[in-house]
Structures are given as structure tokens and as C-alpha cells.
Scaffold this motif. Sequence first.
Motif, short mmCIF file in Angstrom:
data_model
loop_
_atom_site.label_atom_id
_atom_site.label_comp_id
_atom_site.label_asym_id
_atom_site.label_seq_id
_atom_site.Cartn_x
_atom_site.Cartn_y
_atom_site.Cartn_z
N ASP A 157 0.83 -1.21 0.00
CA ASP A 157 0.00 0.00 0.00
C ASP A 157 0.87 1.26 0.00
N ASP A 185 0.60 -6.11 -2.66
CA ASP A 185 0.20 -6.73 -1.40
C ASP A 185 -0.89 -5.86 -0.77
N ASN A 187 -3.22 -5.35 1.64
CA ASN A 187 -3.67 -5.83 2.96
C ASN A 187 -4.42 -4.75 3.73
N ILE A 189 -3.57 -2.30 5.30
CA ILE A 189 -2.97 -1.84 6.56
C ILE A 189 -1.62 -1.20 6.24
N THR A 190 -1.34 -0.07 6.86
CA THR A 190 0.01 0.49 6.85
C THR A 190 0.43 0.69 8.30
MG LIG Z 1 -0.12 -2.65 3.67
#
Ligand SMILES: [Mg+2]
Length: 276
Positions: A157, A185, A187, A189-190
Motif C-alpha cells: 500500500d 500486497d 492488505n 494496513i500500513t
Molecule cells: Mg499494507
Amino acid sequence: MDDLEMLKKQADTIRFLCADMVQRANSGHPGAPMGLADIITVLSRHLRHNPKNPKWLDRDRLVFSGGHASSLIYSFLHLSGYDISLDDLKNFRQLGSKTPGHPEYGEVPGVEITTGPLGQGVANAVGFAMAEKLAEKKLNSETAKIIDHKVYALCGDGDLEEGISYEACALAGHLVLDNLVMFYDCNHITIEGSTNLAWSENVKMRLEAAGWQVSRIDGHDYEEINEVLLNAKEQVKPYLIIADTIIGKDAVGLEGTSATHGAPLGEEVIRKSKAA
Ligand SMILES: [Mg+2]
Ligand SMILES: Cc1ncc(C[n+]2csc(CCOP(=O)(O)OP(=O)(O)O)c2C)c(N)n1
């Protein structure tokens, strides 16, 4: 494809090597490596490389843009037979080790490029793909195909949030780099939590607008990962694979959370997760 049991065993081995490396160093990023373990496992069946000769001219190039996920690279290189030992893995993030916090070109056999600043590795991958095209033109003839490789990249991200990835991807689309395959990828989320705190653009539409082919897969489904990599062999444009993944996959009680992004899971969670 290999039997699913074997793929799962390899992916789990990578997952928990990474978790252990970060735990032992008491610093690092277990989440992305655990989320990408299934993808790297299937990708390892497609990659043309020679661990005993990491400089082979026509090897496929593998670029990990998210350098924070370096434990993934090191465990993959170790299991593939590169000159990275189990002791090197145990020395993760120690000064002067072969396994620094972020991968460093020239220090680690099998690492193609130093990465860490988000987005930069995406641009590096585009550069590698351009270089492949140039070398093809210069060296290949009707009778001798000396250069014929792909550039595989993994990004997250954070890489796609960065401006530099926009410019590089636009150039890749313009040049129709049909030798570039990039996994995203995805997901959600960072470092600070959900991506929707700061980002809500449609990556598929953005990259399609830039001239890329885009597919979306479940990044934990071996058949889907394999299928998309087979499709990529016939690509006519740069190829983005949006892989829906779970950060910290299989970390009991923590998977899917930003807690796995940049801190050890803890001995107790690792023990429970291995048992599970
Ligand atoms: Mg991420
Ligand atoms: C240009 C830049 N800004 C900030 C950072 C610090 N940083 C490292 S990882 C990260 C978050 C990355 O998020 P993502 O790519 O989604 O990785 P994940 O959390 O999924 O592992 C940040 C902000 C960096 N490495 N480079």
C-alpha cells in the motif's frame, strides 16, 4: 503445480522463519512477510534464477519494493540455496550482518537492489524492465535469444501511495513493458492502521488508465496465484496483480492488524501460532 501440502509447508516455514527473525532481533516487520509467504512460495516455482550463480545475466529479476519486509527476502534466499545461512538469518538486523534491516545491493547475494524508501523499488523495477528491453535489442538476433527474462516486483500500500510510483507506472504503461509483473500486497494496513485513514483511490482503475493489465486474486490461494502467473507469461502490457492478503497471516490474535506491521509478535503469540 506441486501438491498443496508441500506449498503450505514451505509457506508456513517462511512465515515462521520471518516471525522468529524479528522476534530474535527484537525489531523488524513480521506482518508483510507473513502475508506474502504464500505468494513468494508459488512465485518461487516460476522464477528462473540460479542461486549458485546469482549474477547469471538472463535471470529473472526480483525486486522487493517494501524493503521493510526484508525478512521475507532473506528467508526466501536461504531456502532457495543462496549463500545465506541459518546463522545469517539469526543475525537479522545486526550491524555488519548479511541480513540488514533493509536489503542492500552488493551486501547480500540475490538482492538485486537496495530498497526501503517506499515507492522507490517500483521505479527500480520499471528501470530493470527498461534495461531488459534495451539489452534484448542490443544482444538478441534471429538465431540467438540471449536476453529473455521477466522482472517480478512486490509492492505494498505504502509504495502505491507514494508519488514516485505513479510516475514510474505511467512510464511503464507508455513503454508497454510486457516483461514487468508486479504484485500489490493489498492488505489495507500500513504503519498507523487502516489505509482508509488516508487513501481510498481505485488502484485498478488508476493502473488500467496508465496502460497496465490488472488482475485481482486471493493472495493466499495457491491455485489462483499460480493461474495468474501462468497468465502473466502471455502478457502484452505491464501486469499488476492486486493480491488481497491478510497482514500477519496466522499470527494468532494479531493477524489483520497494524500491530503486526513493525513490531515482534511476542514469544507467546509465536508459540500459539506455531502450534495452531
Ligand atoms: Mg499494507
Ligand atoms: C518514503 C517513505 N516514507 C515512510 C517510510 C516508513 N515506512 C516504512 S513501512 C511504512 C508503511 C508501509 O505500509 P505498507 O506498504 O502497506 O506495508 P505493510 O504495513 O502492509 O507491511 C512506512 C510509512 C518509508 N520507508 N519510506
